[in-house]
Design a protein around this motif. Structure first.
Motif, mmCIF file in Angstrom:
data_model
loop_
_atom_site.group_PDB
_atom_site.id
_atom_site.type_symbol
_atom_site.label_atom_id
_atom_site.label_comp_id
_atom_site.label_asym_id
_atom_site.label_seq_id
_atom_site.Cartn_x
_atom_site.Cartn_y
_atom_site.Cartn_z
ATOM 1 N N THR A 205 -12.319 -7.887 -21.665
ATOM 2 C CA THR A 205 -11.216 -7.833 -22.633
ATOM 3 C C THR A 205 -9.853 -7.656 -21.975
ATOM 4 O OG1 THR A 205 -11.494 -5.442 -22.887
ATOM 5 C CG2 THR A 205 -12.752 -6.855 -24.375
ATOM 6 N N SER A 213 -17.623 -2.670 -29.729
ATOM 7 C CA SER A 213 -17.384 -4.018 -29.221
ATOM 8 C C SER A 213 -18.728 -4.676 -28.971
ATOM 9 C CB SER A 213 -16.584 -3.991 -27.910
ATOM 10 O OG SER A 213 -15.238 -3.655 -28.130
ATOM 11 N N LYS A 219 -18.485 -12.527 -23.236
ATOM 12 C CA LYS A 219 -17.313 -12.795 -24.055
ATOM 13 C C LYS A 219 -17.345 -11.944 -25.325
ATOM 14 C CE LYS A 219 -15.818 -16.084 -21.322
ATOM 15 N NZ LYS A 219 -14.585 -15.918 -20.513
ATOM 16 N N GLN A 220 -16.176 -11.490 -25.754
ATOM 17 C CA GLN A 220 -16.116 -10.617 -26.913
ATOM 18 C C GLN A 220 -16.378 -11.387 -28.197
ATOM 19 O OE1 GLN A 220 -12.425 -8.410 -27.455
ATOM 20 N NE2 GLN A 220 -13.613 -6.653 -28.184
ATOM 21 N N VAL A 221 -17.268 -10.840 -29.021
ATOM 22 C CA VAL A 221 -17.581 -11.425 -30.318
ATOM 23 C C VAL A 221 -16.554 -10.932 -31.337
ATOM 24 C CG1 VAL A 221 -19.299 -11.574 -32.163
ATOM 25 C CG2 VAL A 221 -20.031 -11.557 -29.762
ATOM 26 N N GLU A 222 -16.061 -11.836 -32.147
ATOM 27 C CA GLU A 222 -14.993 -11.500 -33.094
ATOM 28 C C GLU A 222 -15.537 -11.127 -34.476
ATOM 29 O OE1 GLU A 222 -12.386 -14.863 -33.142
ATOM 30 O OE2 GLU A 222 -11.806 -14.639 -31.036
ATOM 31 N N HIS A 223 -14.701 -10.413 -35.219
ATOM 32 C CA HIS A 223 -14.944 -10.094 -36.636
ATOM 33 C C HIS A 223 -16.187 -9.237 -36.868
ATOM 34 C CE1 HIS A 223 -11.856 -13.059 -37.151
ATOM 35 N NE2 HIS A 223 -12.627 -14.060 -36.760
ATOM 36 N N TRP A 230 -20.785 -12.122 -38.737
ATOM 37 C CA TRP A 230 -20.670 -12.357 -37.290
ATOM 38 C C TRP A 230 -22.043 -12.559 -36.662
ATOM 39 C CZ3 TRP A 230 -23.021 -9.321 -33.573
ATOM 40 C CH2 TRP A 230 -23.524 -8.077 -34.000
ATOM 41 N N GLN A 239 -20.665 -18.598 -33.739
ATOM 42 C CA GLN A 239 -19.817 -17.431 -33.642
ATOM 43 C C GLN A 239 -18.693 -17.623 -32.630
ATOM 44 O OE1 GLN A 239 -19.565 -14.274 -35.117
ATOM 45 N NE2 GLN A 239 -17.803 -14.121 -33.776
ATOM 46 N N THR A 241 -15.960 -16.560 -29.920
ATOM 47 C CA THR A 241 -15.822 -15.459 -28.970
ATOM 48 C C THR A 241 -14.467 -15.519 -28.326
ATOM 49 O OG1 THR A 241 -16.868 -16.785 -27.245
ATOM 50 C CG2 THR A 241 -18.288 -15.305 -28.473
ATOM 51 N N GLY A 242 -13.953 -14.351 -27.954
ATOM 52 C CA GLY A 242 -12.639 -14.297 -27.339
ATOM 53 C C GLY A 242 -12.705 -14.526 -25.846
#
Length: 242
Positions: A205, A213, A219-223, A230, A239, A241-242
Motif C-alpha cells: 500500500t 485490509s 494487491k489490495q482488495v477494494e471496497h 467484494w 474484483q 485491486t489497487g
C-alpha cells in the motif's frame, strides 16, 4: 525531514538599525531551510517499496485456513482492538468461512498490533494475537474461528490473559492452548509476526497501513467494508485491486 520548532517570542527584543550583513545571513539561512524542505519532499515522494514477498506472508500468518488447492489465496490483516475490523467480521466473517469450507478460497490471517497503545493495558492487540498463535499450535480451525469471532465481539474490552483463555475454553480449546494463552507464552512471537506482516502490507500500500485490509496476490482488495460483494467479485475474478 525534520520538524522545525516555532520560535518563541522574546519580550526583550528591541529593533536594531538595519544593515546589509544581517539580511545576507538571514537570506542564506532561508535558502538552507528551503533546500532541506524541498529535499525532504523529494525523499518522501521518491521512496520506493519492494514487491510483496509471498513467502514472508505465508510464514508470518497467525492462522491459515482453507485447502492448499483452493483457486484463490487471500491475506487478511486485522487488529483485535480495531472497531472497523469488528464491523468487517460482522459483515464478511460468515461469508469468508463459507467459501473456505466450500474450497473456493484459502485465507491467511495476519493479526497486527499497532493499536496496542489504544488499550488500557498497552498490549491487548499483542496478547490477543499471541492467543491465536496458541490455538494454531494446538487446536483446529473451528476453535480458531470461534475465538477469532468472539474476540472481535469484545473489541475494546481489553481482556486479560485469563479471560481470553476462558473464552478459548468455551470454544473447545485444549488445556494446552488454555495454558499457553493464560501465561502469554506466544505474545512475543505474535509481535514479531505482526511486525513482519505489517511490513508486507506497507509494501503493498506504499506505506498506508490500515486494518482491516485484504490482499490478493499482493494487491489490495477494494471496497471490503461495503458488505460481501467484494468477496463475490473476488471469487468470480472481477474484483478490482489497487
Amino acid at each position: 525531514m525534520t520538524n522545525a520548532k516555532r520560535p518563541r517570542e522574546n519580550p526583550n527584543y528591541e529593533p536594531q538599525a538595519a544593515s546589509k550583513r544581517p539580511y545576507f545571513f538571514i537570506g542564506l539561512g532561508l535558502l538552507a531551510v528551503t533546500a532541506l524542505i524541498v529535499g525532504g519532499i523529494i525523499f518522501t515522494n521518491n521512496k520506493t517499496y519492494p514487491p510483496v514477498d509471498d513467502k514472508v506472508l505465508a510464514q508470518n500468518a497467525s492462522f491459515i485456513v482453507g485447502d492448499r488447492t483452493a483457486p484463490k489465496t487471500i491475506d487478511i490483516f486485522e487488529d483485535f482492538n480495531c472497531e472497523h475490523c469488528k464491523k468487517f467480521e460482522e459483515q464478511s466473517g460468515a461469508a469468508i468461512w463459507e467459501n473456505v469450507i466450500d474450497g473456493k478460497i484459502r485465507v491467511r490471517y495476519h493479526m497486527l498490533n499497532f493499536l496496542d497503545g489504544n488499550s488500557k493495558s498497552g498490549d491487548y492487540s499483542s496478547r490477543a494475537a499471541g492467543a491465536v498463535l496458541c490455538v494454531a499450535r494446538n487446536d483446529n480451525r473451528e476453535v480458531f474461528w470461534k475465538l477469532h469471532s468472539q474476540l472481535f465481539e469484545k473489541a475494546g474490552d481489553d481482556l486479560n490473559n485469563q479471560q481470553i483463555a476462558a473464552l478459548a475454553a468455551s470454544d473447545g480449546a485444549s488445556p494446552a492452548t488454555q495454558g499457553c494463552i493464560a501465561s502469554g507464552e506466544l505474545v512475543d512471537e505474535g509481535r514479531d509476526m505482526a511486525s513482519a506482516s505489517e511490513t508486507q502490507l506497507s509494501n503493498s500500500t506504499e506505506g498506508q497501513v490500515a486494518t482491516p485490509s485484504v490482499l490478493l496476490a499482493g494487491k489490495q482488495v477494494e471496497h471490503i467494508m461495503d458488505g460481501t460483494a467484494w468477496l463475490d467479485d473476488l471469487i468470480a475474478g472481477t474484483q478490482p485491486t489497487g
